[in-house]
Design a protein around this motif. Structure first.
Motif, mmCIF file in Angstrom:
data_model
loop_
_atom_site.group_PDB
_atom_site.id
_atom_site.type_symbol
_atom_site.label_atom_id
_atom_site.label_comp_id
_atom_site.label_asym_id
_atom_site.label_seq_id
_atom_site.Cartn_x
_atom_site.Cartn_y
_atom_site.Cartn_z
ATOM 1 N N GLY A 116 0.813 -1.215 0.000
ATOM 2 C CA GLY A 116 0.000 0.000 0.000
ATOM 3 C C GLY A 116 0.843 1.259 0.000
ATOM 4 N N ASP A 117 1.880 1.281 0.840
ATOM 5 C CA ASP A 117 2.770 2.445 0.900
ATOM 6 C C ASP A 117 3.490 2.646 -0.428
ATOM 7 O OD1 ASP A 117 2.023 2.868 3.517
ATOM 8 O OD2 ASP A 117 3.875 2.043 4.382
ATOM 9 N N VAL A 144 2.281 6.359 -7.241
ATOM 10 C CA VAL A 144 1.255 7.202 -7.866
ATOM 11 C C VAL A 144 1.665 8.670 -7.753
ATOM 12 C CG1 VAL A 144 -1.134 8.017 -7.632
ATOM 13 C CG2 VAL A 144 -0.635 5.564 -7.634
ATOM 14 N N LYS A 145 2.082 9.077 -6.559
ATOM 15 C CA LYS A 145 2.494 10.474 -6.355
ATOM 16 C C LYS A 145 3.744 10.813 -7.180
ATOM 17 C CE LYS A 145 0.331 11.466 -1.974
ATOM 18 N NZ LYS A 145 -0.778 12.156 -2.602
ATOM 19 N N GLU A 194 2.512 1.642 -3.427
ATOM 20 C CA GLU A 194 1.583 2.083 -4.472
ATOM 21 C C GLU A 194 1.289 3.576 -4.352
ATOM 22 O OE1 GLU A 194 -2.265 0.672 -6.929
ATOM 23 O OE2 GLU A 194 -1.389 -0.637 -5.435
ATOM 24 N N LEU A 195 1.034 4.052 -3.139
ATOM 25 C CA LEU A 195 0.761 5.471 -2.927
ATOM 26 C C LEU A 195 1.965 6.318 -3.346
ATOM 27 C CD1 LEU A 195 -1.128 7.664 -1.839
ATOM 28 C CD2 LEU A 195 -0.129 7.276 0.418
#
Length: 183
Positions: free
Chosen positions: A141-142, A148-149, A144-145
């Motif tokens: 999750g970390d 994306v950023k 992927e975030l």
């Protein structure tokens, strides 16, 4: 370039030392490794030998991407990589500037050679980055975030395409990009 004698002369070592980021001693050490993976002893790597060589150096790097590296570094398109081609590849990957590495990576992922990374090409890059991030112990999750950023930052004009210029300029400001691409 691909097919050549399996002996490396002193002048070859000096030439490669001058035209790469490697010292003469490093060139000699790399040549020892090269000979070990040149299973048929013909003085060049075929695709399989190249992949095995790089798997030993980049164990988490997907084989499909190693095949893309092979294509990128087969400068004479002989379907073999000789020692000079290999040292250029290793010089860029191991000791090249961030810009040199980003250029190579852009060329690898820009499969249609359009000069931009389209969604499908970016998605392939993101998949690799996720795998590398997880192998470095980060939570999916970390990662992927963060990715994306990162890609939002790289896509300066927000057109959902990443131009070579955007990739080189903004990518150079993000050292984590190269880390997550396994280079």
């Amino acid at each position: 370039m691909g097919q050549q004698n399996s002996k490396l002369t002193k002048s070859d070592i000096e030439f490669i030392g001058k035209n790469s980021n490697f010292s003469k001693e490093e060139v000699a050490n790399i040549y020892g490794e090269f000979k070990k993976y040149d299973k048929d002893g013909n003085g060049s790597f075929d695709r399989k030998e190249f992949v095995l060589f790089f798997k030993s150096k980049l164990p988490n790097y997907p084989e499909d991407n190693l095949n893309k590296l092979f294509d990128a570094f087969d400068s004479d398109k002989s379907n073999t990589i000789d020692f000079k081609e290999l040292t250029v590849a290793l010089s860029i990957i191991g000791k090249g500037s961030a810009e040199d590495k980003l250029k190579v990576l852009f060329d690898i992922y820009d499969k249609d050679k359009s000069g931009v990374l389209e969604k499908k090409e970016v998605d392939e890059m993101i998949a690799l980055m996720k795998n590398v991030g997880v192998s470095l112990g980060k939570s999916p999750g970390d990662i992927e975030l963060f990715i994306v950023k990162l890609f939002e930052k790289i896509d300066k004009d927000k057109n959902n395409l990443i131009s070579r210029e955007e990739f080189l300029t903004e990518g150079a400001k993000s050292p984590s990009l190269l880390t997550l691409l396994g280079i």
